[in-house]
Write a protein that holds these residues in place. Structure first.
Motif, short mmCIF file in Angstrom:
data_model
loop_
_atom_site.label_atom_id
_atom_site.label_comp_id
_atom_site.label_asym_id
_atom_site.label_seq_id
_atom_site.Cartn_x
_atom_site.Cartn_y
_atom_site.Cartn_z
N ALA A 170 0.83 -1.20 0.00
CA ALA A 170 0.00 0.00 0.00
C ALA A 170 0.87 1.26 0.00
O ALA A 170 0.57 2.24 -0.68
CB ALA A 170 -0.93 0.00 1.21
N LEU A 171 1.96 1.22 0.73
CA LEU A 171 2.88 2.35 0.80
C LEU A 171 3.62 2.54 -0.52
O LEU A 171 3.62 3.61 -1.12
CB LEU A 171 3.87 2.14 1.95
N VAL A 172 4.24 1.47 -0.99
CA VAL A 172 5.07 1.53 -2.19
C VAL A 172 4.23 1.86 -3.43
O VAL A 172 4.71 2.54 -4.35
CB VAL A 172 5.86 0.22 -2.36
N SER A 173 2.99 1.44 -3.46
CA SER A 173 2.15 1.71 -4.62
C SER A 173 1.86 3.20 -4.80
O SER A 173 1.49 3.63 -5.90
CB SER A 173 0.83 0.94 -4.52
N GLN A 174 2.04 3.99 -3.76
CA GLN A 174 1.83 5.43 -3.85
C GLN A 174 3.04 6.17 -4.42
O GLN A 174 2.91 7.33 -4.82
CB GLN A 174 1.52 5.99 -2.46
N CYS A 175 4.18 5.52 -4.46
CA CYS A 175 5.43 6.19 -4.84
C CYS A 175 5.47 6.65 -6.30
O CYS A 175 5.93 7.78 -6.56
CB CYS A 175 6.62 5.30 -4.52
N PRO A 176 5.07 5.84 -7.28
CA PRO A 176 5.21 6.30 -8.67
C PRO A 176 4.52 7.63 -8.96
O PRO A 176 5.08 8.49 -9.65
CB PRO A 176 4.60 5.15 -9.48
N ALA A 177 3.34 7.84 -8.43
CA ALA A 177 2.62 9.10 -8.68
C ALA A 177 3.37 10.28 -8.06
O ALA A 177 3.46 11.36 -8.67
CB ALA A 177 1.20 9.03 -8.13
N GLY A 204 18.10 4.66 0.54
CA GLY A 204 17.38 3.76 -0.36
C GLY A 204 17.17 4.37 -1.74
O GLY A 204 16.76 3.68 -2.66
N GLY A 205 17.45 5.66 -1.87
CA GLY A 205 17.27 6.32 -3.14
C GLY A 205 17.96 7.66 -3.14
O GLY A 205 18.39 8.16 -2.10
N LEU A 206 18.07 8.24 -4.32
CA LEU A 206 18.69 9.55 -4.43
C LEU A 206 18.08 10.30 -5.58
O LEU A 206 17.47 9.73 -6.47
CB LEU A 206 20.21 9.43 -4.62
N PHE A 207 18.24 11.61 -5.53
CA PHE A 207 17.83 12.45 -6.65
C PHE A 207 18.68 13.70 -6.65
O PHE A 207 19.24 14.09 -5.62
CB PHE A 207 16.33 12.79 -6.60
N ILE A 208 18.83 14.29 -7.82
CA ILE A 208 19.54 15.56 -7.96
C ILE A 208 18.57 16.51 -8.64
O ILE A 208 17.98 16.18 -9.68
CB ILE A 208 20.82 15.41 -8.79
N ILE A 209 18.41 17.67 -8.02
CA ILE A 209 17.53 18.68 -8.60
C ILE A 209 18.33 19.96 -8.83
O ILE A 209 19.35 20.20 -8.18
CB ILE A 209 16.31 18.97 -7.71
N GLU A 210 17.86 20.75 -9.76
CA GLU A 210 18.44 22.07 -9.99
C GLU A 210 17.36 23.08 -9.65
O GLU A 210 16.28 23.07 -10.24
CB GLU A 210 18.87 22.23 -11.45
N SER A 226 16.17 4.69 -7.36
CA SER A 226 16.13 3.85 -6.16
C SER A 226 17.41 3.03 -6.17
O SER A 226 17.89 2.64 -7.23
CB SER A 226 14.93 2.91 -6.19
N LEU A 227 17.94 2.77 -5.00
CA LEU A 227 19.18 2.01 -4.90
C LEU A 227 18.87 0.53 -4.73
O LEU A 227 17.85 0.16 -4.15
CB LEU A 227 20.03 2.51 -3.74
N GLY A 228 19.76 -0.32 -5.23
CA GLY A 228 19.59 -1.76 -5.15
C GLY A 228 19.71 -2.28 -3.73
O GLY A 228 20.12 -1.57 -2.81
N ASP A 229 19.37 -3.54 -3.58
CA ASP A 229 19.42 -4.22 -2.28
C ASP A 229 20.81 -4.10 -1.67
O ASP A 229 21.83 -4.29 -2.34
CB ASP A 229 19.06 -5.69 -2.49
N ARG A 230 20.86 -3.81 -0.39
CA ARG A 230 22.14 -3.61 0.31
C ARG A 230 23.04 -4.84 0.25
O ARG A 230 24.25 -4.72 0.38
CB ARG A 230 21.89 -3.25 1.78
N ASP A 231 22.48 -6.02 0.01
CA ASP A 231 23.31 -7.23 -0.10
C ASP A 231 24.27 -7.14 -1.29
O ASP A 231 25.28 -7.82 -1.32
CB ASP A 231 22.44 -8.48 -0.25
N GLY A 232 23.96 -6.30 -2.26
CA GLY A 232 24.81 -6.14 -3.44
C GLY A 232 25.77 -4.96 -3.36
O GLY A 232 26.54 -4.72 -4.29
N TRP A 233 25.76 -4.22 -2.26
CA TRP A 233 26.63 -3.06 -2.12
C TRP A 233 28.07 -3.48 -1.86
O TRP A 233 28.33 -4.53 -1.25
CB TRP A 233 26.18 -2.17 -0.98
N THR A 234 29.00 -2.68 -2.31
CA THR A 234 30.43 -2.91 -2.10
C THR A 234 31.08 -1.60 -1.67
O THR A 234 30.73 -0.54 -2.18
CB THR A 234 31.09 -3.40 -3.40
N THR A 235 32.01 -1.67 -0.75
CA THR A 235 32.73 -0.49 -0.28
C THR A 235 34.20 -0.62 -0.64
O THR A 235 34.81 -1.68 -0.44
CB THR A 235 32.59 -0.35 1.26
N LEU A 236 34.75 0.44 -1.20
CA LEU A 236 36.19 0.51 -1.50
C LEU A 236 36.80 1.59 -0.62
O LEU A 236 36.27 2.70 -0.53
CB LEU A 236 36.41 0.89 -2.98
#
Length: 123
Positions: free
Chosen positions: A24-31, A79-85, A47-57
């Motif tokens: 119910a929560l996630v279904s509201q996100c696209p709009a 869990g996500g990012l955006f850049i705005i101007e 949106s960022l991928g599952d943390r199990d796939g993250w790697t740190t250097l």
């Protein structure tokens, strides 16, 4: 001025939610995402991928050390990012407030951090 928006969630709170509440929560996100993009001020949104796939250097003893998982251990996770101007901070806040993590998802520990960027390299 460009701004980086980081959308956070709290894994423990999110995991405590029922599958139907999550849907119910996630279904509201696209709009909400579309409303934000419709401003014409969003340069990147993801949106960022599952943390199990993250790697740190990180540098270690003159070499690059690679490890699994997120860099920081914390209660909240990006869990996500955006850049705005935006023309100014007020406009940036208005646009960022449209993001789902700033609008809903309190039960999942959602939040947005808005950070001014000093420079931006584009192709």
């Amino acid at each position: 001025m460009k701004y980086l928006g980081l959308a956070y969630f709290t894994p423990e709170k999110f995991a405590a939610m029922s599958p139907s509440d999550i849907e119910a929560l996630v279904s509201q996100c696209p709009a909400l995402d579309e409303k934000m993009r419709a401003t014409g001020k969003v340069l990147v949104s993801a949106s960022l991928g599952d943390r199990d796939g993250w790697t740190t250097l990180r540098p270690q003893s003159g070499r690059t050390h690679v490890s699994d998982g997120p860099y920081a251990e914390s209660k909240e996770v990006v869990g996500g990012l955006f850049i705005i101007e935006a023309d100014d901070r007020d406009e940036a806040l208005r646009i960022a407030s449209m993001h789902p993590a700033a609008t809903l998802g309190e039960e999942g520990g959602w939040a947005v951090e808005l950070i001014p960027m000093d420079f931006f390299l584009a192709r």
